[in-house]
Design an enzyme around this catalytic site. Sequence first.
Site, short mmCIF file in Angstrom:
data_model
loop_
_atom_site.label_atom_id
_atom_site.label_comp_id
_atom_site.label_asym_id
_atom_site.label_seq_id
_atom_site.Cartn_x
_atom_site.Cartn_y
_atom_site.Cartn_z
CG ASP A 18 -5.76 -1.76 -0.18
OD1 ASP A 18 -6.80 -2.43 -0.23
OD2 ASP A 18 -5.11 -1.60 0.87
CG ASP A 45 -7.78 -2.94 -5.90
OD1 ASP A 45 -8.06 -4.10 -6.24
OD2 ASP A 45 -7.16 -2.69 -4.84
N1 LIG Z 1 -7.19 -4.21 -2.35
C1 LIG Z 1 -7.26 -5.52 -2.18
N2 LIG Z 1 -7.06 -6.08 -0.96
C2 LIG Z 1 -7.10 -7.41 -0.79
N3 LIG Z 1 -7.37 -8.28 -1.79
C3 LIG Z 1 -7.57 -7.78 -3.00
N4 LIG Z 1 -7.83 -8.37 -4.18
C4 LIG Z 1 -7.95 -7.41 -5.12
N5 LIG Z 1 -7.77 -6.19 -4.58
C5 LIG Z 1 -7.53 -6.39 -3.26
#
Ligand SMILES: Nc1ncnc2[nH]cnc12
Length: 298
Positions: free
Chosen positions: A211, A209
Amino acid sequence: MRFPLLDIEELAGTVHIGIIGGSGLYALDNLAVIGAVYPYTPWGHPSDHITICATASGTKVAFLPRHGKGHFWTPSEVPARANLAALKRLGVRAILAFSAVGSLREEIRPGDFVLPEQIIDRTKGIRPASFFDKGIVGHVPFGDPAGVHAAPARRATLICMEGPAFSTRAESHMYRSWGGDVINMSVLPEAKLAREAEIAYQMVCMATDYDCWREEHEAVTVETVVATMHANKDNAKRLVEAVIPDLEVAVKDLEAPFFDKIRGAAKFAVMTAPEKVLPEAAERVRYLHPQYTYAATN
Ligand SMILES: Nc1ncnc2[nH]cnc12
Ligand SMILES: CSC[C@H]1O[C@H](OP(=O)(O)O)[C@H](O)[C@@H]1O
């Protein structure tokens, strides 16, 4: 499915490669399974049974799902000391540790794999982070956390946050301004404990992703992470298959340059005078490093 339970002491020293699975990677079903161990270490039980597999050429590989099969340990609760201690006891010399991460860079797209070389610690001090405590004090070098330099490429930095809630947008922007490239909740204390155990360690980050730093987009959710991981896990298994032949060669010789960054890390770490090391502390650490004499009464 559970496999025959084996005695760790009968396998001790014979399993040189360890794989830690992260979110979405709870088994390595492309390797032949020999059995499983679930030892009680001086730091308790590992996250779950450790599966002992064999490669095509017969090399043994240990697989451990970080959050347990079924995902029941939060990132803050993962019994990382027991995990690393059990892998060390098996004889593990090198670990590939998989992790689902958020991307902090446009060019790191969901589905991409990143091998980070640096770490920024944003955990909150609530995770036991060392084997050296309660009667023995030790400080290992950790300037190069990956231990082994990957092929020349842009060097990626991994932010490790406490969680379990994901970051705010302000935090996500701050991590980008610090030079963070990817973010997870898992690399620490795992990587530090691997160094204390003198195990070469490389995290394989699988971006799931973006974030929440892209203002016009939705912030990360578990749904996004799981969907990408589901699509990704076969790539993780393919990567294991592809690197195992090189790893098999690399772990054969502890004197090879592959181990230069970690060799002796724990031997020279201890500050405590031998007569001041508590016997129970010496006994715990002996589980990892029976060859080192830290206490006067050893
Ligand atoms: N955006 C994110 N922040 C922290 N851990 C994660 N693991 C997968 N995506 C994450
Ligand atoms: C499921 S999203 C957050 C969770 O995913 C990552 O786990 P892992 O590193 O074990 O793959 C991240 O670190 C968080 O624990």
